[in-house]
Every structure is written in C-alpha cells, then in structure tokens.
Design a protein around this motif. Structure first.
Motif, PDB file in Angstrom:
ATOM      1  N   GLN A  17       0.835  -1.206   0.000  1.00  0.00           N
ATOM      2  CA  GLN A  17       0.000   0.000   0.000  1.00  0.00           C
ATOM      3  C   GLN A  17       0.868   1.253   0.000  1.00  0.00           C
ATOM      4  OE1 GLN A  17      -3.464   0.430   0.128  1.00  0.00           O
ATOM      5  NE2 GLN A  17      -3.306   2.635   0.302  1.00  0.00           N
ATOM      6  N   VAL A  18       1.903   1.268   0.825  1.00  0.00           N
ATOM      7  CA  VAL A  18       2.766   2.446   0.922  1.00  0.00           C
ATOM      8  C   VAL A  18       3.458   2.720  -0.404  1.00  0.00           C
ATOM      9  CG1 VAL A  18       4.886   3.315   2.009  1.00  0.00           C
ATOM     10  CG2 VAL A  18       3.103   2.315   3.410  1.00  0.00           C
ATOM     11  N   MET A  19       3.868   1.666  -1.092  1.00  0.00           N
ATOM     12  CA  MET A  19       4.577   1.839  -2.363  1.00  0.00           C
ATOM     13  C   MET A  19       3.629   2.010  -3.547  1.00  0.00           C
ATOM     14  SD  MET A  19       7.895  -0.643  -1.995  1.00  0.00           S
ATOM     15  CE  MET A  19       6.971  -2.153  -2.051  1.00  0.00           C
ATOM     16  N   ASP A  20       2.338   2.063  -3.308  1.00  0.00           N
ATOM     17  CA  ASP A  20       1.313   2.227  -4.356  1.00  0.00           C
ATOM     18  C   ASP A  20       1.329   1.108  -5.380  1.00  0.00           C
ATOM     19  OD1 ASP A  20       0.139   4.540  -3.365  1.00  0.00           O
ATOM     20  OD2 ASP A  20       1.532   5.856  -4.432  1.00  0.00           O
ATOM     21  N   ILE A  21       1.771  -0.085  -4.977  1.00  0.00           N
ATOM     22  CA  ILE A  21       1.727  -1.231  -5.876  1.00  0.00           C
ATOM     23  C   ILE A  21       0.305  -1.778  -5.945  1.00  0.00           C
ATOM     24  CG2 ILE A  21       2.521  -3.611  -6.182  1.00  0.00           C
ATOM     25  CD1 ILE A  21       5.210  -2.689  -5.036  1.00  0.00           C
ATOM     26  N   PHE A  22      -0.328  -1.825  -4.790  1.00  0.00           N
ATOM     27  CA  PHE A  22      -1.722  -2.275  -4.724  1.00  0.00           C
ATOM     28  C   PHE A  22      -2.409  -1.463  -3.647  1.00  0.00           C
ATOM     29  CE2 PHE A  22      -5.226  -5.189  -3.878  1.00  0.00           C
ATOM     30  CZ  PHE A  22      -5.596  -5.516  -5.166  1.00  0.00           C
ATOM     31  N   ASN A  23      -3.548  -0.875  -3.969  1.00  0.00           N
ATOM     32  CA  ASN A  23      -4.242  -0.014  -3.014  1.00  0.00           C
ATOM     33  C   ASN A  23      -5.398  -0.759  -2.360  1.00  0.00           C
ATOM     34  OD1 ASN A  23      -2.677   2.302  -3.354  1.00  0.00           O
ATOM     35  ND2 ASN A  23      -3.741   2.790  -5.247  1.00  0.00           N
ATOM     36  N   PHE A  24      -5.231  -1.027  -1.072  1.00  0.00           N
ATOM     37  CA  PHE A  24      -6.267  -1.692  -0.290  1.00  0.00           C
ATOM     38  C   PHE A  24      -7.162  -0.675   0.397  1.00  0.00           C
ATOM     39  CE2 PHE A  24      -2.497  -4.311  -0.343  1.00  0.00           C
ATOM     40  CZ  PHE A  24      -2.989  -5.474  -0.898  1.00  0.00           C
ATOM     41  N   LEU A  25      -6.569   0.413   0.851  1.00  0.00           N
ATOM     42  CA  LEU A  25      -7.300   1.450   1.557  1.00  0.00           C
ATOM     43  C   LEU A  25      -7.745   2.513   0.567  1.00  0.00           C
ATOM     44  CD1 LEU A  25      -4.897   1.824   4.589  1.00  0.00           C
ATOM     45  CD2 LEU A  25      -6.999   0.503   4.474  1.00  0.00           C
ATOM     46  N   PRO A  26      -8.911   3.103   0.780  1.00  0.00           N
ATOM     47  CA  PRO A  26      -9.375   4.120  -0.172  1.00  0.00           C
ATOM     48  C   PRO A  26      -8.502   5.364  -0.110  1.00  0.00           C
ATOM     49  CG  PRO A  26     -10.849   3.984   1.716  1.00  0.00           C
ATOM     50  CD  PRO A  26      -9.872   2.860   1.839  1.00  0.00           C
TER      51      PRO A  26
END
Length: 138
Positions: A17-26
C-alpha cells in the motif's frame, strides 16, 4: 502462530500500500466525495473517528475511570477526565489541520522527490519486516 501470520500478512499488505503497488485502503480523493454534510456528516465522522481510535483510547480511559471510581472524589475525577479529553482532542485537531500542510508539501517539486524516495524506502522496510517475521516463524 496464527496471530503472527496475521501480522505478517498485514505488514505485507501495508508495504504494498505504501509503495502504491496495490491499493487496499481508499484514497483521500474517494473520501472527499462524501456527500454527508452538516450535523449528520459531523456525527458520522465522529462515530467513525471513535470507532477507529477506540483500540488506542479505551485502555487509557478504563484506567482513568478505575482511578476515579477508586478514589471516590468527584472533583478529581472530573479534572482527570477533562484533561484526558483535552489531550485527546488536541491530537485529533493537530492531525486534522496538518492534512492541508502535508498535501501542499507533497505537491511541492522540491519535496516531491524526497517524498517518493521515502515512500519506497518505508514500503521496502515493511516488506522486509514481514519477510523476516515469516522466515523466523514468530
């Protein structure tokens, strides 16, 4: 073992999530489309804020309430709970007012490169911690 695996999975997901590879949080853009305004919107924001801050705030509140119940002094209890609520609300106000500053800082070209590098370093750090925990089997 199951608790550790849950922590490993959460660390892995947060690193991605932090690296913007996969966004779980909106994203904040999605949250800014909230159509609830006025009293209802403020109430819903308060309910959600209380729900998310409850795991951190409840233990301290329980200790304060037990001190108040044990002492039997109403004035002392009111003062302790008033100071607790002031301290808690100052943190919430600081977090709420710093969002604008942080977004302006992120938009700056001077700090944008540093922000991106820091984002990837922190994401890689979270991934490495999750891999280390998985390897050690904690």
């Amino acid at each position: 073992m199951i608790k550790v695996m849950a922590i490993v999975i959460i660390m892995l997901l947060m690193g991605l999530q932090v690296m913007d590879i996969f966004n779980f949080l909106p994203s904040t853009h999605l949250l800014s489309k909230n159509t609830k305004t006025g009293y209802i919107g403020a109430f819903l924001a308060g309910v959600l804020g209380g729900l998310f801050s409850s795991p951190c705030a409840t233990p301290v509140l329980v200790v304060l309430l037990s001190i108040v119940a044990g002492s039997g002094d109403i004035g002392h209890g009111v003062m302790l709970l008033l100071l607790y609520s002031l301290g808690h609300s100052i943190l919430v106000l600081a977090a709420g007012t710093s969002v604008g500053f942080a977004s302006k800082l992120m938009a700056s070209k001077k700090y944008g490169v540093f922000s991106s590098a820091l984002k990837y370093c922190l994401g890689i750090g979270a991934l490495l911690i999750s891999f280390a925990l998985f390897y050690m089997g904690f």
